[in-house]
Design a protein around this motif. Structure first.
Motif, PDB file in Angstrom:
ATOM      1  N   ARG A   7       0.845  -1.188   0.000  1.00 48.11           N
ATOM      2  CA  ARG A   7       0.000   0.000   0.000  1.00 48.11           C
ATOM      3  C   ARG A   7       0.884   1.244   0.000  1.00 48.11           C
ATOM      4  O   ARG A   7       2.061   1.185   0.357  1.00 48.11           O
ATOM      5  N   LEU A  10       1.592   6.220   4.442  1.00 48.96           N
ATOM      6  CA  LEU A  10       0.635   7.094   5.124  1.00 48.96           C
ATOM      7  C   LEU A  10       1.391   7.932   6.154  1.00 48.96           C
ATOM      8  O   LEU A  10       2.479   7.534   6.604  1.00 48.96           O
ATOM      9  N   ALA A  11       0.814   9.046   6.565  1.00 44.20           N
ATOM     10  CA  ALA A  11       1.448   9.887   7.580  1.00 44.20           C
ATOM     11  C   ALA A  11       1.721   9.095   8.858  1.00 44.20           C
ATOM     12  O   ALA A  11       2.721   9.328   9.539  1.00 44.20           O
ATOM     13  N   ASP A  13       2.889   6.248   9.141  1.00 43.96           N
ATOM     14  CA  ASP A  13       4.042   5.347   8.982  1.00 43.96           C
ATOM     15  C   ASP A  13       5.355   5.987   9.427  1.00 43.96           C
ATOM     16  O   ASP A  13       6.423   5.404   9.251  1.00 43.96           O
ATOM     17  N   GLY A  53       2.963  14.863   1.246  1.00 39.93           N
ATOM     18  CA  GLY A  53       3.099  13.985   0.086  1.00 39.93           C
ATOM     19  C   GLY A  53       4.357  14.192  -0.734  1.00 39.93           C
ATOM     20  O   GLY A  53       4.541  13.507  -1.742  1.00 39.93           O
TER      21      GLY A  53
END
Length: 159
Positions: A7, A10-11, A13, A53
């Protein structure tokens, strides 16, 4: 082993990426004291980039357990003979696979995803800095050494 799936990062992580980076450098022979100094600075650097991002990538999970990751960025770079009309390059960093999951093609699959992500973003050229352990993988995927050199520059003397 459960079902492997990948996947996007994400923040949330942030801690995982920091741990993977630490372990990657530790396994490459870097001193823990230096890594202990680097990791909080990297975390502070990474957090806003992960949130907006500008640092992106993928995590591979075995069931619900993260077992590998890759970080990617688009970096500013002047047009170059290898990309004469492009002012950015793709940059790969923090490729890490947990020891329990190595030699299963996970890093190769993450690198394939990286190339696709760069292509989707219009980045026709990418770079990375390889550890000795990673060089065979990258060479097998068509990555080639460059003429890059590096030097640490001393800080100016205190006034």
């Amino acid at each position: 082993m459960g079902t492997l799936h990948t996947r996007p990062l994400l923040a949330g992580d942030l801690d995982l990426i920091c741990r993977h980076r630490y372990e990657m450098f530790r396994e490459a022979g870097r001193e823990p004291a230096v890594l202990d100094q680097m990791t909080p600075a990297f975390r502070s650097w990474l957090q806003p980039r992960l949130a907006d991002g500008s640092y992106f990538g993928f995590i591979t999970l075995d069931g619900d357990t993260p077992v590998a990751g890759i970080g990617l960025m688009a970096i500013d770079w002047p047009p170059h003979p290898l990309h004469p009309e492009q002012d950015r390059r793709g940059y790969v960093l923090n490729v890490y696979v947990e020891p329990s999951h190595r030699q299963r093609g996970i890093a190769r699959a993450l690198m394939d995803r990286a190339e696709a992500a760069f292509s989707e973003r219009g980045l026709p050229y990418a770079i990375l800095h390889a550890t000795e352990k990673g060089r065979p993988l990258y060479a097998g995927l068509g990555w080639a050494p460059t003429t890059e050199m590096a030097k640490a520059v001393d800080a100016p003397p205190a006034a």
